[in-house]
Design a protein around this motif. Sequence first.
Motif, mmCIF file in Angstrom:
data_model
loop_
_atom_site.group_PDB
_atom_site.id
_atom_site.type_symbol
_atom_site.label_atom_id
_atom_site.label_comp_id
_atom_site.label_asym_id
_atom_site.label_seq_id
_atom_site.Cartn_x
_atom_site.Cartn_y
_atom_site.Cartn_z
ATOM 1 N N LYS A 33 0.759 -1.285 -0.139
ATOM 2 C CA LYS A 33 -0.046 0.130 -0.018
ATOM 3 C C LYS A 33 0.977 1.513 0.013
ATOM 4 O O LYS A 33 0.545 2.078 -0.487
ATOM 5 C CB LYS A 33 -1.001 -0.067 1.022
ATOM 6 C CG LYS A 33 -1.938 -0.899 1.066
ATOM 7 C CD LYS A 33 -2.952 -1.085 2.366
ATOM 8 C CE LYS A 33 -4.144 -2.248 2.104
ATOM 9 N NZ LYS A 33 -4.856 -2.197 3.343
ATOM 10 N N PHE A 34 2.174 1.214 0.729
ATOM 11 C CA PHE A 34 2.851 2.196 0.679
ATOM 12 C C PHE A 34 3.249 2.686 -0.731
ATOM 13 O O PHE A 34 3.446 3.660 -0.904
ATOM 14 C CB PHE A 34 3.903 2.135 1.678
ATOM 15 C CG PHE A 34 4.902 3.125 1.860
ATOM 16 C CD1 PHE A 34 4.586 4.323 2.323
ATOM 17 C CD2 PHE A 34 6.272 3.054 1.577
ATOM 18 C CE1 PHE A 34 5.705 5.360 2.389
ATOM 19 C CE2 PHE A 34 7.388 3.927 1.055
ATOM 20 C CZ PHE A 34 6.987 5.239 1.953
ATOM 21 N N VAL A 36 2.495 1.577 -3.471
ATOM 22 C CA VAL A 36 1.191 2.339 -4.480
ATOM 23 C C VAL A 36 0.809 3.553 -4.113
ATOM 24 O O VAL A 36 0.729 4.447 -5.215
ATOM 25 C CB VAL A 36 -0.086 1.478 -4.228
ATOM 26 C CG1 VAL A 36 -1.305 1.989 -5.077
ATOM 27 C CG2 VAL A 36 0.241 -0.124 -4.753
ATOM 28 N N GLY A 37 0.977 4.103 -2.869
ATOM 29 C CA GLY A 37 0.542 5.374 -2.628
ATOM 30 C C GLY A 37 1.780 6.346 -3.181
ATOM 31 O O GLY A 37 1.606 7.376 -3.821
ATOM 32 N N VAL A 38 3.052 5.818 -3.138
ATOM 33 C CA VAL A 38 4.200 6.747 -3.566
ATOM 34 C C VAL A 38 4.193 6.738 -5.097
ATOM 35 O O VAL A 38 4.462 7.814 -5.741
ATOM 36 C CB VAL A 38 5.685 5.942 -3.252
ATOM 37 C CG1 VAL A 38 6.799 6.533 -3.795
ATOM 38 C CG2 VAL A 38 5.604 6.056 -1.629
ATOM 39 N N ILE A 40 1.490 6.764 -6.789
ATOM 40 C CA ILE A 40 0.498 7.497 -7.308
ATOM 41 C C ILE A 40 0.730 8.897 -7.112
ATOM 42 O O ILE A 40 0.656 9.823 -7.945
ATOM 43 C CB ILE A 40 -1.031 7.086 -6.588
ATOM 44 C CG1 ILE A 40 -1.365 6.011 -7.058
ATOM 45 C CG2 ILE A 40 -2.033 8.395 -6.712
ATOM 46 C CD1 ILE A 40 -2.691 5.365 -6.238
ATOM 47 N N GLY A 41 1.383 8.988 -6.063
ATOM 48 C CA GLY A 41 1.727 10.504 -5.778
ATOM 49 C C GLY A 41 2.800 11.146 -6.796
ATOM 50 O O GLY A 41 2.757 12.183 -7.093
#
Length: 53
Positions: A33-34, A36-38, A40-41
Amino acid sequence: MDAIFDDIAIALRKPQSDFGAKVRVIALDAAGKFLVGVAIGLGITVGSRLIAG
């Protein structure tokens, strides 16, 4: 010889709970999840810079 089969039968009837496996699953899920967040950011940052010029 019967004792060996008895031990195998007991082991098959009673599943062992592995605490370490649960921790690994939670850690892998959090890491995924981390990342994927990076990703997307970074995509939003690059996209907004391209649009802004």
